[in-house]
Motif scaffolding. Structure first.
Motif, short mmCIF file in Angstrom:
data_model
loop_
_atom_site.label_atom_id
_atom_site.label_comp_id
_atom_site.label_asym_id
_atom_site.label_seq_id
_atom_site.Cartn_x
_atom_site.Cartn_y
_atom_site.Cartn_z
N ARG A 24 0.82 -1.16 0.01
CA ARG A 24 0.01 -0.17 -0.07
C ARG A 24 0.72 1.32 -0.05
N ALA A 25 2.08 1.16 0.62
CA ALA A 25 2.96 2.58 0.76
C ALA A 25 4.20 2.05 0.35
N ILE A 26 4.97 3.27 -0.24
CA ILE A 26 6.49 3.02 -0.23
C ILE A 26 7.14 4.30 0.06
N GLU A 27 8.24 4.25 0.35
CA GLU A 27 8.93 5.49 0.60
C GLU A 27 10.34 5.14 0.45
N LEU A 28 10.89 6.15 -0.43
CA LEU A 28 12.32 6.28 -0.72
C LEU A 28 12.94 7.41 -0.52
N SER A 29 13.83 7.60 0.20
CA SER A 29 14.44 8.82 0.82
C SER A 29 15.85 8.88 1.07
N GLY A 30 16.30 9.96 0.93
CA GLY A 30 17.86 10.46 1.41
C GLY A 30 18.82 9.24 0.85
N SER A 31 18.59 8.58 -0.18
CA SER A 31 19.54 7.86 -0.87
C SER A 31 20.47 8.47 -2.03
N GLU A 32 21.64 7.75 -2.03
CA GLU A 32 22.38 8.20 -3.05
C GLU A 32 22.43 7.48 -4.59
N PHE A 33 21.86 6.43 -4.48
CA PHE A 33 21.77 5.80 -5.62
C PHE A 33 20.89 6.17 -6.77
N GLU A 34 21.07 5.86 -8.11
CA GLU A 34 20.41 6.81 -8.86
C GLU A 34 18.89 6.09 -9.30
N VAL A 35 18.05 6.71 -9.19
CA VAL A 35 16.60 6.29 -9.60
C VAL A 35 16.50 6.28 -11.00
N SER A 36 16.54 5.24 -11.65
CA SER A 36 16.40 5.15 -13.04
C SER A 36 15.04 5.12 -13.68
N ASP A 37 14.88 5.49 -14.98
CA ASP A 37 13.64 5.33 -15.72
C ASP A 37 12.92 4.09 -15.36
N ALA A 38 13.73 2.95 -15.44
CA ALA A 38 13.02 1.55 -15.28
C ALA A 38 12.58 1.40 -14.10
N ILE A 39 13.17 1.86 -12.96
CA ILE A 39 12.74 1.58 -11.34
C ILE A 39 11.54 2.45 -11.37
N ARG B 101 0.09 5.09 -1.10
CA ARG B 101 0.86 6.27 -0.63
C ARG B 101 2.02 6.24 -1.34
N ILE B 102 2.64 7.32 -1.45
CA ILE B 102 4.24 7.26 -2.26
C ILE B 102 4.74 8.57 -1.65
N TYR B 103 6.02 8.15 -1.06
CA TYR B 103 6.84 9.13 -0.51
C TYR B 103 8.26 9.15 -1.27
N MET B 104 8.57 10.51 -1.65
CA MET B 104 9.93 10.49 -2.32
C MET B 104 10.83 11.70 -1.80
N SER B 105 11.82 11.74 -1.34
CA SER B 105 12.63 12.79 -0.81
C SER B 105 14.39 12.43 -1.24
N GLU B 106 14.87 13.38 -1.56
CA GLU B 106 16.19 13.52 -1.76
C GLU B 106 16.72 12.41 -2.43
N LEU B 107 16.13 12.05 -3.73
CA LEU B 107 16.50 11.45 -4.64
C LEU B 107 17.29 11.86 -5.90
N THR B 108 17.97 11.30 -6.75
CA THR B 108 18.72 11.64 -7.76
C THR B 108 18.43 10.74 -9.14
N THR B 109 18.38 11.33 -10.25
CA THR B 109 18.20 10.56 -11.54
C THR B 109 19.00 11.44 -12.74
N MET B 110 19.59 10.54 -13.48
CA MET B 110 20.04 11.12 -14.55
C MET B 110 19.31 11.72 -15.86
N ASP B 111 18.03 10.79 -15.88
CA ASP B 111 17.43 11.11 -17.01
C ASP B 111 16.18 12.24 -16.51
N ARG B 112 16.17 13.35 -16.84
CA ARG B 112 15.61 14.57 -16.45
C ARG B 112 14.08 14.35 -16.83
N TYR B 113 13.65 13.50 -17.72
CA TYR B 113 12.33 13.25 -18.19
C TYR B 113 11.79 11.91 -17.67
N ALA B 114 12.59 11.18 -16.76
CA ALA B 114 12.04 9.88 -15.98
C ALA B 114 10.91 10.25 -15.22
#
Length: 696
Positions: A584-599, A611-624
């Motif tokens: 029902r809920a997932i949280e991805l926060s404060g991580s240094e790994f790259e969140v790709s488009d496939a993820i 519920r989705i919680y996302m904070s302080e994530l990075t991605t190389m694909d600006r359109y992902a």
């Protein structure tokens, strides 16, 4: 008897027998002990001349006339200065001058009249009436004009008193209670100090006085300090209604005053006392205050950050407050010593149900007598102690249901409902003689432990009762680390609902086995502050058939393919079948790994997400993230809560797509650099979405 010898010289040192001539006497009387000022200089010179001519009657007459004139001038000048002081709101000085007028001229009306006028300026009609009556009795009755002035002043004060409307006493009690419900505690304290009628009427309403919160806003803030002192001054008058006192960031003097007010009052309903980040030089007055409330106090919290503060006398507290159910003492910069803790009575066990101790260090020798006294405790939190504290807990506290050791975080993984269940179940244990079934909550921070014997034994003995488990396992490459923790592989936690785990790369295989085989009904999983998450971990998570909440935080590296396969596994489960997705809920926060488009695409495919919680994530694909938001809009999952913060990849188009998700009800957006007010207006236009954002 020998005869006295005759001599013309007086005996030595016998000054009383020295002859004094009239000339010597006159010279002594002419000495001046004080010189006049400029006002009476001419009169003084004239009287001095009369004295030199031996015209004593002339000197007496002239001096007396001038003294009378100066006395009248003194009274008149004091009157003028009192008026001037009152016009500049310096009433204390004005009353001093009026008091001097009465002292220097008690048989004249001027001083009484001026004092009465000052009282009337302060709307103190009763005081003005009293001083007028005092003047009527003191001034001679033959001074008709002054007597009439005093009587007129008394009548004027009486008329104003009769016309005065006391709104508090005239207001119906139910309306007064409604007014008091909307006033801050500081204003209520000021109202209680207006007069006795207000104090007696407003102090009997218990609701606004049930909980007293006092907090210093900052160093050097005199206004806030005055408000706090105002509340403290009225505490003895409302003490019978106070149930909870919570003070924060008060200095030593203010704390001492609070303790004095508790000693002075009758706090026969006080149940909670919390001293958070307060400074105190000693606990003598504090213990006297506790003695006053020892029969009713149930919860006590002491938190200090000053390393020079004395150790809280926990032993004396437990011996004094026998009805105490919860004790929290957090002094992270102070080492607990036996002398500081004080003697602990073991003749009568304490009724304590919850104990939370956090010091810079507490030795087992100091901890043992405390736990020996707290045999009924059901929730035990200990910080900065040796691992041998586990043996002490097992030996002295058989009814413990929740146990935390060496965890720096203040809150435990248990929920409020769990805490209430832990404490309330104590009453049931009193009605039965059955032994304790085991722990339901365990939280252990074990990064510094070289062996795992005691923690493994504790987990083994309680594997069938645990609901919540939080483990911070050793991260360093300790010799034989895997061998020490391998017994975890064989454990099955049949009732475990929530698992929080932090581990190093070396123990990844052990943790994966525990998740895969040891947690059959796990619903919440939190993995944080871990170097990396391997493929085995993700595969183990994907096999959790009842998982509802997944949190991954502060992780530098993850196996990307493993994360994608995990999300695809959740997305592939069909609703209504045996292996239906429950996430029902997932949280991805404060991580240094790259969140790709496939993820992100695999995450958007999970049909059960709410519920989705996302904070302080990075991605190389600006359109992902744009494609992620578009997919959420097209698939329309039952997602109703979305939190996005400190993400560089969120664009205007993504926000516009999210505003079109029909099921969305709550959105929180913070720290999104590429989002402007234009797209935020789209979210505002959707009346079904509650929006919180820092975008203006």
């Amino acid at each position: 008897m020998p005869k006295r010898k005759h001599s013309d010289e007086p005996p030595p040192n016998d000054t009383k027998r020295l002859a004094t001539t009239p000339t010597q006497v006159a010279s002594r009387l002419d000495l001046r002990y004080c010189m006049p000022g400029n006002v009476a200089r001419s009169t003084f010179d004239k009287c001095s001349a009369d004295l030199g001519r031996s015209d004593f009657q002339g000197a007496i007459t002239g001096a007396t006339s001038t003294i009378d004139d100066l006395h009248d001038s003194l009274i008149a000048l004091l009157d003028i200065r009192a008026i001037s002081y009152s016009r500049t709101m310096q009433f204390d000085k004005a009353f001093q001058d009026a008091s001097l007028m009465i002292r220097y001229a008690p048989l004249r009306a001027a001083g009484y009249l001026r004092t009465a006028e000052l009282y009337l300026l302060q709307c103190r009609q009763l005081a003005a009436m009293r001083i007028s009556q005092q003047g009527i009795k003191s001034v001679p009755t033959d001074r008709y004009d002054e007597q009439k002035q005093l009587q007129d002043c008394y009548n004027a004060a009486k008329t104003r008193q009769e016309k005065r409307i006391n709104f508090i006493t005239k207001l119906p009690y139910d309306l007064l209670c409604q007014v008091m419900d909307h006033l801050p505690i500081y204003n209520l304290a000021q109202a209680l100090q207006v007069c006795r009628d207000w104090r007696d009427r407003m102090s009997v309403y218990p609701k606004p006085w049930a909980s007293i919160y006092l907090m210093e806003s900052g160093i050097g803030c005199s206004e806030k300090g005055d408000e706090i002192n105002s509340v403290m001054n009225v505490l003895p008058h409302v003490s019978r209604n106070v149930e909870k006192i919570h003070i924060t960031c008060l200095e030593s003097e203010q704390c001492e005053k609070l303790f004095s007010m508790i000693i002075k009052g009758t706090f026969n309903r006080l149940q909670r006392l919390q001293l958070a980040i307060c400074t105190t030089s000693n606990y003598c007055r504090f213990m006297l205050a506790l003695w006053q409330t020892k029969d009713t106090l149930q919860e006590l919290c002491i938190v200090t950050v000053d390393e020079n503060s004395p150790v809280a006398p926990i032993g004396v507290i437990l011996s004094t407050c026998r009805n105490l159910q919860r004790l929290e003492c957090r002094q992270h910069r102070i080492t607990a010593t036996a002398d500081g803790i004080g003697a602990v009575s073991t003749s009568r066990p304490s009724s304590l149900l919850e104990l939370d101790l956090a010091f810079a260090q507490i030795d087992t020798a100091v901890l043992a007598p405390i736990l020996r006294c707290c045999r009924k405790v059901r929730k035990l939190n200990i910080h900065s102690c040796q691992i041998e504290a586990i043996d002490l807990m097992r030996a002295f506290c058989p009814d413990v249901k929740s146990f935390t050791i060496n965890v720096t975080a203040h809150d435990t993984p248990s929920t409020e409902e769990d805490n209430q269940h832990i404490i309330s179940s104590s009453s049931a244990s009193k009605r039965t003689t059955e032994p304790s079934m085991g722990l339901t909550h365990i939280m252990m921070h074990l990064t510094q432990e070289r062996t795992a014997d005691k923690p493994i034994r504790l987990l083994t003995d309680n594997s069938n009762t645990l609901n919540n488990l939080s483990l911070t396992l050793p991260i360093d490459n300790i010799p034989n680390l895997v061998q020490h923790w391998s017994p975890l592989r064989s454990l099955v936690f049949s009732k475990l609902i929530r698992l929080d785990v932090t581990f190093g790369v070396v123990l990844s295989d052990v943790v994966a086995t525990v998740i895969r085989h040891g947690c059959p009904i796990l619903e919440e999983l939190f993995i944080g502050n871990t170097e990396s998450i391997s493929l085995d971990i993700f595969q183990a998570i994907s096999q959790l058939r009842r998982l509802k909440d997944l949190k991954l935080a502060e992780i530098p590296y993850v196996n990307e393919q493993g994360m994608i396969q995990m999300f695809e596994s959740f997305a592939g489960r069909q609703q209504g079948q045996e292996r239906a997705c429950t996430l029902r809920a997932i949280e991805l926060s404060g991580s240094e790994f790259e969140v790709s488009d496939a993820i992100l695409q695999a995450l958007a495919d999970i049909p059960s997400l709410e519920r989705i919680y996302m904070s302080e994530l990075t991605t190389m694909d600006r359109y992902a993230f744009d494609r992620f938001a578009r997919k959420l809009r097209e698939r329309s999952p039952p997602i109703h809560t979305l939190h996005l913060s400190d993400l560089e990849c969120v664009s205007e188009e993504a926000i516009i797509d999210l505003s079109a998700v029909e099921s969305l009800r709550s959105v929180e957006l913070f720290g999104l650099r590429h989002v402007t007010s234009q797209s935020i207006e789209k979210l505002y236009s959707n009346k079904t979405i509650a929006l919180e954002t820092d975008v203006t």
